[in-house]
Write an enzyme that holds these catalytic residues in place. Structure first.
Site, PDB file in Angstrom:
ATOM      1  N   HIS A 164      -9.923  48.848  -1.977  1.00 45.54           N
ATOM      2  CA  HIS A 164     -10.990  48.595  -2.552  1.00 45.54           C
ATOM      3  C   HIS A 164     -11.501  49.936  -2.163  1.00 45.54           C
ATOM      4  O   HIS A 164     -12.743  50.894  -2.689  1.00 45.54           O
ATOM      5  CB  HIS A 164     -12.139  47.877  -0.826  1.00 45.54           C
ATOM      6  CG  HIS A 164     -12.320  48.233   0.384  1.00 45.54           C
ATOM      7  ND1 HIS A 164     -11.405  48.106   1.603  1.00 45.54           N
ATOM      8  CD2 HIS A 164     -12.776  49.589   0.405  1.00 45.54           C
ATOM      9  CE1 HIS A 164     -11.504  48.200   2.422  1.00 45.54           C
ATOM     10  NE2 HIS A 164     -12.503  49.714   2.381  1.00 45.54           N
ATOM     11  N   ASP A 229     -11.667  34.525  -1.058  1.00 47.25           N
ATOM     12  CA  ASP A 229     -10.809  34.021  -0.026  1.00 47.25           C
ATOM     13  C   ASP A 229      -9.008  34.281  -0.010  1.00 47.25           C
ATOM     14  O   ASP A 229      -8.508  34.381   0.527  1.00 47.25           O
ATOM     15  CB  ASP A 229     -11.106  32.477   0.096  1.00 47.25           C
ATOM     16  CG  ASP A 229     -10.317  31.430  -1.333  1.00 47.25           C
ATOM     17  OD1 ASP A 229     -10.847  32.540  -2.764  1.00 47.25           O
ATOM     18  OD2 ASP A 229      -9.934  31.228  -1.346  1.00 47.25           O
ATOM     19  N   SER A 305     -11.678  52.459   7.063  1.00 47.07           N
ATOM     20  CA  SER A 305     -11.366  51.580   5.838  1.00 47.07           C
ATOM     21  C   SER A 305     -10.031  52.411   4.877  1.00 47.07           C
ATOM     22  O   SER A 305      -9.541  53.571   5.044  1.00 47.07           O
ATOM     23  CB  SER A 305     -12.000  51.638   4.672  1.00 47.07           C
ATOM     24  OG  SER A 305     -13.100  50.350   5.355  1.00 47.07           O
TER      25      SER A 305
END
Length: 372
Positions: A164, A229, A305
């Site tokens: 991401h 998910d 992150s």
């Protein structure tokens, strides 16, 4: 289809060999690692680089949600582990992969708006100061991405981070084409510049020296899922630098079950954005796990992150202690636990399949990727 049933069993439980109960040392297990090889590569249109970089990912699917999800089919796994490669000139390719399991004889929805809280009670993070720590292993393996995240050195020219930080699931983020990796270096005092550096030129403060990224690999599982998910399971990416960084790096390893981790704890260091310019180290217990994720409550803030999650265990073959990266810190999750909201910080586990993929990206051949 025998290959499908074998792979599904492989996804459920790795064939690991743990030390006997009388062996007091936490020991790295031996895993049977599959082989992931490119099958075909397709040129794609150049991306727009129009997404905003996000320093954290929030997903509503918690441990129970992941554990109740059906196992992916063989074809789905192949698709998730296929990947895009972004080059510094802006070109983009998509590579389909094949998955093989060799015998031992072979060669070689959006969550509700809440105040995001990633500090659990007393803030247990440690800011790392001083060149004697920052420039030494393992802290020296932590690097900063120009998009604001953290990465970890895992080879002479490679950095492991979160997907991401590069791609929001739909598009590459602004700055991904000219992505740079920052290394903390001593900043010399005035009067010590140039070649005539004497003992009086002692390091004062730290600064970042930046190296451009040559190419970036992102798995299709992330691009398809984008933190739903499935997507959270594939929130990792590998960066190849334009030149070697000349620092000691940390090897990747297959993530053992949480119950086999020393003290049940994990460690990672990152550039949390609430402490600008500082490298922040933390460790904590693993609270829960799925096959692909580790749920823990390590204190963290956006910017951490992409940090490499590591542990130190005994390497029986080499008769020494060794640290390895077993996961990538992804971000924060609010999870509905029987009607009660509970928050976790989540790390993506390096499974045998992911190890085979990342190792191939680094090495370029599967023969050097048989031992996880």
């Amino acid at each position: 289809m025998a290959g499908l049933s074998t792979l599904i069993l492989f996804l459920c439980a790795a064939k690991d060999v743990m030390p006997s109960s009388s062996h007091w040392k936490p020991t790295w297990p031996s895993y049977r690692v599959p082989v992931i090889l490119p099958q075909s590569t397709l040129n794609l249109d150049k991306p727009q680089f129009d997404a905003e970089a996000r320093l954290e990912v929030v997903s509503p699917c918690g441990p129970a949600c992941h554990k109740s999800s059906p196992l992916p089919t063989y074809e789905e796994v192949k698709h998730y582990l296929s990947y895009e490669t972004l080059y510094a000139n802006g070109s983009l390719t998509e590579t389909e992969v094949g998955i093989y399991i060799l015998s031992n004889s072979a060669d070689g929805s959006q969550s509700k708006s809440r105040t995001k809280r990633q500090i659990y009670g007393y803030d247990s993070r440690f800011s790392i100061f001083g060149k004697d720590f920052l420039l030494n292993y393992p802290f020296s393996t932590s690097v900063k991405l120009s998009t604001g995240c953290t990465g970890t050195l895992v080879a002479e020219k490679h950095v492991l981070t979160a997907a991401h930080c590069i791609h929001d699931g739909k598009s590459y983020v602004k700055g991904a084409q000219k992505l740079r990796v920052g290394f903390l270096k001593p900043k010399l005092k005035d009067g010590s510049k140039g070649a005539n550096i004497t003992s009086s030129g002692m390091p004062d403060k730290m600064k970042f020296q930046w190296i451009r990224v040559k190419r970036t690999h992102v798995p299709k599982g992330w691009i398809k899922g984008n933190a739903n998910d499935i997507g959270m399971d594939y929130d990792y990416a590998l960066l190849e630098l334009k030149k070697p960084h000349k620092r000691k790096f940390m090897k990747i390893g297959v993530s053992p079950p949480a119950r086999h981790l020393p003290g049940g704890r994990i460690h990672f260091s990152g550039y949390d954005n609430d402490r600008p310019g500082n490298l922040v180290y933390r460790f904590c217990d693993v609270k829960d796990e799925t096959y692909d994720l580790l749920y823990q409550q390590c204190d963290a803030q956006p910017g951490a992150s992409g940090s490499g999650v590591y542990v130190r265990m005994w390497k029986r073959q080499n008769h020494k202690w060794e640290r390895k990266i077993i996961g990538i810190f992804s971000g924060h999750q609010w999870v509905d636990m029987n009607g009660t909201p509970q928050d976790f910080n989540v790390a993506v586990r390096i499974t045998p399949l992911k190890y085979a993929q990342i190792c191939y990206w680094i090495k370029g051949n599967y023969l050097d990727c048989r031992e996880g």
